[in-house]
Design an enzyme around this catalytic site. Structure first.
Site, PDB file in Angstrom:
ATOM      1  N   LEU A 133       7.818  -7.693  25.487  1.00  0.00           N
ATOM      2  CA  LEU A 133       6.381  -7.947  25.700  1.00  0.00           C
ATOM      3  C   LEU A 133       6.143  -9.394  26.121  1.00  0.00           C
ATOM      4  O   LEU A 133       5.608  -9.684  27.183  1.00  0.00           O
ATOM      5  CB  LEU A 133       5.642  -7.652  24.386  1.00  0.00           C
ATOM      6  CG  LEU A 133       4.189  -8.065  24.258  1.00  0.00           C
ATOM      7  CD1 LEU A 133       3.293  -7.282  25.203  1.00  0.00           C
ATOM      8  CD2 LEU A 133       3.710  -7.890  22.816  1.00  0.00           C
ATOM      9  N   VAL A 134       6.573 -10.348  25.287  1.00  0.00           N
ATOM     10  CA  VAL A 134       6.320 -11.773  25.585  1.00  0.00           C
ATOM     11  C   VAL A 134       7.263 -12.264  26.681  1.00  0.00           C
ATOM     12  O   VAL A 134       6.874 -13.048  27.556  1.00  0.00           O
ATOM     13  CB  VAL A 134       6.451 -12.631  24.309  1.00  0.00           C
ATOM     14  CG1 VAL A 134       6.132 -14.084  24.595  1.00  0.00           C
ATOM     15  CG2 VAL A 134       5.534 -12.097  23.200  1.00  0.00           C
ATOM     16  N   TYR A 193      10.728  -9.403   7.474  1.00  0.00           N
ATOM     17  CA  TYR A 193      10.497 -10.089   8.748  1.00  0.00           C
ATOM     18  C   TYR A 193       9.946 -11.496   8.502  1.00  0.00           C
ATOM     19  O   TYR A 193      10.395 -12.479   9.082  1.00  0.00           O
ATOM     20  CB  TYR A 193       9.505  -9.259   9.574  1.00  0.00           C
ATOM     21  CG  TYR A 193       9.051  -9.861  10.868  1.00  0.00           C
ATOM     22  CD1 TYR A 193       7.885 -10.623  10.927  1.00  0.00           C
ATOM     23  CD2 TYR A 193       9.765  -9.644  12.036  1.00  0.00           C
ATOM     24  CE1 TYR A 193       7.448 -11.153  12.129  1.00  0.00           C
ATOM     25  CE2 TYR A 193       9.335 -10.172  13.236  1.00  0.00           C
ATOM     26  CZ  TYR A 193       8.174 -10.930  13.272  1.00  0.00           C
ATOM     27  OH  TYR A 193       7.743 -11.468  14.452  1.00  0.00           O
ATOM     28  N   LYS A 237      11.631 -15.112   9.477  1.00  0.00           N
ATOM     29  CA  LYS A 237      10.966 -15.995  10.453  1.00  0.00           C
ATOM     30  C   LYS A 237      10.669 -17.360   9.820  1.00  0.00           C
ATOM     31  O   LYS A 237      10.800 -18.399  10.452  1.00  0.00           O
ATOM     32  CB  LYS A 237       9.692 -15.335  10.973  1.00  0.00           C
ATOM     33  CG  LYS A 237       9.933 -14.195  11.946  1.00  0.00           C
ATOM     34  CD  LYS A 237      10.449 -14.689  13.288  1.00  0.00           C
ATOM     35  CE  LYS A 237      10.560 -13.575  14.321  1.00  0.00           C
ATOM     36  NZ  LYS A 237      10.984 -14.057  15.652  1.00  0.00           N
ATOM     37  N   PRO A 255       2.201 -17.144  16.947  1.00  0.00           N
ATOM     38  CA  PRO A 255       1.113 -16.384  17.570  1.00  0.00           C
ATOM     39  C   PRO A 255       0.468 -15.415  16.581  1.00  0.00           C
ATOM     40  O   PRO A 255       1.095 -15.033  15.587  1.00  0.00           O
ATOM     41  CB  PRO A 255       1.811 -15.591  18.684  1.00  0.00           C
ATOM     42  CG  PRO A 255       3.253 -15.903  18.603  1.00  0.00           C
ATOM     43  CD  PRO A 255       3.518 -16.650  17.343  1.00  0.00           C
ATOM     44  N   ASN A 300      -1.504 -11.470  16.497  1.00  0.00           N
ATOM     45  CA  ASN A 300      -1.008 -10.182  17.036  1.00  0.00           C
ATOM     46  C   ASN A 300      -1.052 -10.189  18.563  1.00  0.00           C
ATOM     47  O   ASN A 300      -2.098 -10.466  19.149  1.00  0.00           O
ATOM     48  CB  ASN A 300      -1.852  -9.023  16.515  1.00  0.00           C
ATOM     49  CG  ASN A 300      -1.578  -8.746  15.047  1.00  0.00           C
ATOM     50  OD1 ASN A 300      -1.521  -9.677  14.244  1.00  0.00           O
ATOM     51  ND2 ASN A 300      -1.414  -7.489  14.711  1.00  0.00           N
ATOM     52  N   ARG A 309      -8.097  -8.434  12.648  1.00  0.00           N
ATOM     53  CA  ARG A 309      -7.001  -9.124  13.336  1.00  0.00           C
ATOM     54  C   ARG A 309      -7.535  -9.995  14.463  1.00  0.00           C
ATOM     55  O   ARG A 309      -8.608  -9.714  15.028  1.00  0.00           O
ATOM     56  CB  ARG A 309      -6.003  -8.122  13.945  1.00  0.00           C
ATOM     57  CG  ARG A 309      -5.337  -7.185  12.935  1.00  0.00           C
ATOM     58  CD  ARG A 309      -4.307  -7.880  12.091  1.00  0.00           C
ATOM     59  NE  ARG A 309      -3.608  -6.960  11.202  1.00  0.00           N
ATOM     60  CZ  ARG A 309      -4.003  -6.677   9.960  1.00  0.00           C
ATOM     61  NH1 ARG A 309      -5.139  -7.211   9.482  1.00  0.00           N
ATOM     62  NH2 ARG A 309      -3.306  -5.856   9.195  1.00  0.00           N
ATOM     63  N   ASP A 339      -3.808   0.359   5.429  1.00  0.00           N
ATOM     64  CA  ASP A 339      -4.462  -0.663   6.269  1.00  0.00           C
ATOM     65  C   ASP A 339      -3.598  -1.911   6.362  1.00  0.00           C
ATOM     66  O   ASP A 339      -3.881  -2.818   7.153  1.00  0.00           O
ATOM     67  CB  ASP A 339      -5.814  -1.054   5.646  1.00  0.00           C
ATOM     68  CG  ASP A 339      -6.929  -0.125   6.084  1.00  0.00           C
ATOM     69  OD1 ASP A 339      -7.999  -0.144   5.452  1.00  0.00           O
ATOM     70  OD2 ASP A 339      -6.712   0.624   7.059  1.00  0.00           O
TER      71      ASP A 339
END
Ligand code: GFB
Length: 384
Positions: A81-82, A205, A209, A232, A234, A277, A339
């Protein structure tokens, strides 16, 4: 006798060119120049062409050394994606002294040190944009926290340790706002990274990170390495993972709405739709990544995000995707689904201090582009 003065002239030429690159080290050669000279020798060794300093100087021109001093920018996770966002952004804003190498997981297994070393040996990067990671949405993380931790720890340790070994000038790693503490005051800022446990849904995760920030600090303090990171919120956009169970929320909604619109079925949002978000478009994030690689010189992380006021509910995000598809059918909220974290509101004041005029793509426009990209590439050219 003749060769001696020619050699002196060549050496003077070399030092002349290298002085363009600013301050020199004790050998009178600065790092980029020294690296250029090393690459110059390796170039002649590999291409079996006579090395100018040993035979004749004719084959080596200043342009040749200019070419040798280019930034070689290795983008790990370059096909995602990035990574694709950076490809688009670097093509829209090209620089003569930059050469990008977009690495995909097909090129090397970065959890394996020797496989990672081969990448560095092959490409000899001067800069690294480190995006490669095991990533996933809420539901993907919840069922595999241990793998998210172990796989990302291995990848990050291999990439950073080899970046140091190969004297990479700068590394920019990608974190995420989900790494911040779950119980915190809002808005979140860069000083809060280690202030308590992250949300239970993605602790694997998040801790892996966070350890990038720890390693950056160590490499910087002990070895003077310019290793830094960005955080970043989302991210969404083309080339994302659209697998319904593993994906993040926006690609999940895009995939579902594409099918519901085609097959005239009810549209299901997972959870209550009340969670909140901040979303950043992959191409905007990529433009900011290039700025960080080119101009941001702090080892401390920087949040890359739209403003707090741009935070929306999952329901509002789903409405934007529905507008992207012109969907007017029935909506269902599957509240048996979690959620996750209610919100992770991040402050982008530090970014705004550096880039007060940076323009983000309007959300609806970015969503429409993502829906159109998905419809154009579904089903063969999208990750499902
Ligand atoms: O992007 P997402 O999966 O992850 O968003 P997080 C989850 C939110 O979207 C939850 C709702 O509130 C879900 O209830 N949602 C509604 C959906 N429909 C869907 C759907 O179809 N798919 C998905 N995935 N969600 C992740 C972290 O947290 O954020 C990762 O787990 C990473 O590690 C990522 O940091 C950026 O935003 O909750």
């Amino acid at each position: 006798m003749e060769t001696q003065t020619q050699t002196e002239r060549v050496l003077f030429q070399v030092f002349g060119v290298l002085s363009i690159f600013g301050k020199r080290n004790r050998l009178g050669l600065d790092p980029p120049g020294l690296r250029a000279l090393r690459r110059h020798h390796r170039h002649h060794r590999e291409h079996r062409t006579p090395d100018l300093l040993t035979v004749s100087q004719a084959s080596c021109s200043t342009q040749h050394l200019h070419k040798m001093a280019k930034k070689i920018i290795l983008v790990t996770g370059g096909s995602g994606l990035v990574g694709n966002g950076i490809r688009i952004a670097s093509e829209r804003d090209p620089r003569d002294d930059e050469q990008f190498i977009f690495l995909s997981s097909k090129d090397a297994d970065l959890t394996d040190k020797e496989s990672t070393r081969k990448v560095f040996e092959k490409h000899q990067p001067t800069h690294v944009i480190h995006l490669a990671a095991k990533v996933g949405g809420l539901y993907g993380n919840m069922k595999a926290n241990l793998e998210f931790f172990r796989i990302n720890m291995a990848i990050n340790d291999n990439v950073l340790s080899l970046a140091k070994e190969f004297k990479v000038e700068k590394v920019v790693s990608c974190l995420s706002t989900c790494i911040f503490p779950d119980k915190t005051t809002y808005p979140i800022d860069e000083t809060m990274v280690h202030n308590g446990p992250p949300h239970t849904s993605n602790y694997g995760y998040s801790y892996a990170k966070r350890m990038i920030d720890v390693m950056n600090k160590g490499y910087n303090q002990q070895h003077g390495c310019k290793f830094t990171s960005v955080i970043p919120t989302n991210v969404f956009g083309p080339h994302d993972n659209f697998n319904l169970e593993e994906s993040h929320v926006i690609p999940g909604l895009v995939h579902k709405l594409h099918v519901c619109t085609q097959e005239n079925k009810p549209f299901t949002v997972w959870g209550t739709g009340k969670a909140r978000r901040q979303f950043i478009y992959s191409v905007d994030l990529a433009r900011l990544f290039l700025w960080v690689m080119r101009s941001y010189d702090e080892p401390e992380p920087i949040i890359l995000s739209v403003a707090e006021e741009a935070e929306i509910s999952i329901k509002e995000a789903a409405e934007a995707v529905a507008r992207g598809y012109g969907f007017t059918g029935e909506w269902i909220y599957d509240t048996t689904r979690s959620d996750g974290q209610f919100k992770k509101t991040a402050c982008n004041d530090k970014l705004r201090k550096y880039l007060p005029d940076f323009k983000f793509t309007p959300f609806d426009e970015a969503i429409k582009e993502t829906c159109d990209w998905f419809s154009k590439n579904y089903p063969d050219n999208v990750r499902l």
